[in-house]
Enzyme design. Structure first.
Site, PDB file in Angstrom:
ATOM      1  N   LYS A 297       0.835  -1.202   0.000  1.00 28.69           N
ATOM      2  CA  LYS A 297       0.000   0.000   0.000  1.00 28.69           C
ATOM      3  C   LYS A 297       0.878   1.264   0.000  1.00 28.69           C
ATOM      4  O   LYS A 297       0.624   2.212  -0.735  1.00 28.69           O
ATOM      5  CB  LYS A 297      -0.958  -0.011   1.210  1.00 28.69           C
ATOM      6  CG  LYS A 297      -2.055  -1.070   1.056  1.00 28.69           C
ATOM      7  CD  LYS A 297      -2.854  -1.327   2.321  1.00 28.69           C
ATOM      8  CE  LYS A 297      -3.827  -2.494   2.083  1.00 28.69           C
ATOM      9  NZ  LYS A 297      -4.638  -2.861   3.264  1.00 28.69           N
TER      10      LYS A 297
ATOM     11  N   GLN B  14      -4.793  -1.887   9.552  1.00 24.87           N
ATOM     12  CA  GLN B  14      -4.687  -3.190   8.912  1.00 24.87           C
ATOM     13  C   GLN B  14      -5.246  -4.276   9.830  1.00 24.87           C
ATOM     14  O   GLN B  14      -4.931  -4.332  11.012  1.00 24.87           O
ATOM     15  CB  GLN B  14      -3.214  -3.488   8.563  1.00 24.87           C
ATOM     16  CG  GLN B  14      -2.999  -4.745   7.734  1.00 24.87           C
ATOM     17  CD  GLN B  14      -3.593  -4.681   6.333  1.00 24.87           C
ATOM     18  OE1 GLN B  14      -3.724  -3.619   5.743  1.00 24.87           O
ATOM     19  NE2 GLN B  14      -3.950  -5.833   5.783  1.00 24.87           N
TER      20      GLN B  14
ATOM     21  N   ASP C 222     -11.030   2.372   3.814  1.00 24.95           N
ATOM     22  CA  ASP C 222     -11.262   0.929   3.679  1.00 24.95           C
ATOM     23  C   ASP C 222     -12.749   0.633   3.490  1.00 24.95           C
ATOM     24  O   ASP C 222     -13.113  -0.484   3.117  1.00 24.95           O
ATOM     25  CB  ASP C 222     -10.795   0.204   4.956  1.00 24.95           C
ATOM     26  CG  ASP C 222      -9.480  -0.531   4.757  1.00 24.95           C
ATOM     27  OD1 ASP C 222      -9.181  -0.904   3.605  1.00 24.95           O
ATOM     28  OD2 ASP C 222      -8.765  -0.724   5.746  1.00 24.95           O
TER      29      ASP C 222
HETATM   30  N1  GUN Z   1      -6.954  -7.301   5.973  1.00 22.89           N
HETATM   31  C1  GUN Z   1      -7.261  -8.023   4.872  1.00 22.89           C
HETATM   32  N2  GUN Z   1      -7.752  -7.217   3.905  1.00 22.89           N
HETATM   33  C2  GUN Z   1      -7.750  -5.972   4.407  1.00 22.89           C
HETATM   34  C3  GUN Z   1      -8.133  -4.708   3.872  1.00 22.89           C
HETATM   35  O1  GUN Z   1      -8.601  -4.565   2.742  1.00 22.89           O
HETATM   36  N3  GUN Z   1      -7.958  -3.640   4.712  1.00 22.89           N
HETATM   37  C4  GUN Z   1      -7.480  -3.773   5.978  1.00 22.89           C
HETATM   38  N4  GUN Z   1      -7.380  -2.671   6.717  1.00 22.89           N
HETATM   39  N5  GUN Z   1      -7.116  -4.924   6.495  1.00 22.89           N
HETATM   40  C5  GUN Z   1      -7.258  -6.020   5.712  1.00 22.89           C
END
Ligand code: GUN
Length: 292
Positions: free
Chosen positions: A52, A96, A119
């Protein structure tokens, strides 16, 4: 069989976003700034968050990574979320997942300002998504829709079977693919651990989406000839032939399923890059919604 290559499609999106950043710069506007909170040292989470931050660099967004030890108390994390809500330099941020067991994920998610929730996990954004109102769409489902759209895959009237009802993938995806939009207008079946006759149900799928995190769960005998297969799984499995000792494995038995289908996403390089691209789209949107 054609590969649905998320890397190529995500690259297309990154280029468009990079152009938007350049345009903003030319107009003297603020550059989008994404922050990410990472708790602990889970290998998968480290990889995703790293990707990211890298995508932000490639596009020209600013990014900030905030790391905590596994043992961080919930109230410290909550205080950080509230500080980021107030921080005018940050346009959007993510925490996350998964978080360590002593932290209530829902409490953290609900503490995020919905306007910065890139998100799309906050109940306000999920509610807006259900009603097709403006808001942030959850990154993985939005990435899958974008992948289908940009690769001209027809969804209208198709039978779509989704395996896995998680809050962040299966459940929102079932709504997004069922509603009256393009992509959308599918007849959706949301299958899960209590589903009976899963094999027969999967065999009816024109579009089959696996999001359960169980390597090789979807086998060739579950797949209709000519189906479109979307594999959301990314489980680390041991692989002594690699220097790092592991590789990523999807939920679909790729080698045996691929010959039967019209399109299939690889793992890695399918849904993963699209999730990150969606997050970047949401970050630019967060900035634009502020009218800056
Ligand atoms: N864990 C697995 N996929 C995601 C996601 O798209 N965003 C976040 N914040 N955590 C995750």
């Amino acid at each position: 069989m054609q590969l649905l290559d998320g890397r190529i499609t995500a690259e297309e999106i990154r280029k468009e976003l990079a152009e938007a950043v350049q345009e903003r710069k030319r107009n003297g506007k603020k550059i989008p700034h994404l922050a990410a909170i990472l708790v602990g040292n889970d290998g998968g989470s480290l990889t995703y968050v790293g990707a990211k931050v890298k995508a932000c660099d490639q596009i020209g967004f600013e990014s900030t990574l905030i790391r905590y030890d596994d043992s961080v108390p919930e109230d410290i994390l909550l205080a950080k979320v509230r500080a980021l809500n107030e921080d005018k330099s940050i346009d959007g941020f993510i925490v996350q997942l998964p978080l360590p067991a002593h932290i209530d994920e829902m409490k953290i998610t609900q503490a995020i300002d919905p306007k910065k929730d890139v998100d799309g996990f906050h109940p306000v954004n999920l509610g807006n998504m259900v009603l097709n109102l403006p808001g942030f769409l959850p990154a993985t489902p939005a990435g899958i829709l974008e992948l289908l759209k940009r690769n001209h895959i027809e969804t209208e009237g198709k039978n779509c079977v989704i395996i896995g009802r998680s809050n962040i993938v299966g459940t929102p995806l079932s709504i997004m693919l069922g509603r009256n939009t393009n992509p959308g207008n599918c007849t959706v079946t949301l299958a899960h651990s209590r589903t009976q006759n899963l094999q027969e149900i999967c065999q009816t799928a024109d579009i089959l989406i696996a999001a359960i995190g169980q390597p090789d769960f979807v086998t060739a005998d579950m797949v209709k000839e000519g189906a479109v297969i979307i594999d959301v799984g990314t489980t680390r499995v041991d692989d002594s032939s690699r220097a790092r000792g592991w590789r990523l494995k999807g939920d679909v038995d790729f080698d045996n399923v691929a010959p039967k289908c019209s399109y299939i996403t690889p793992v890695p390089g399918g849904v993963g890059p699209m999730t990150i691209a969606s997050l970047m789209i949401n970050t630019l949107k967060a900035m634009e919604l502020k009218g800056k």
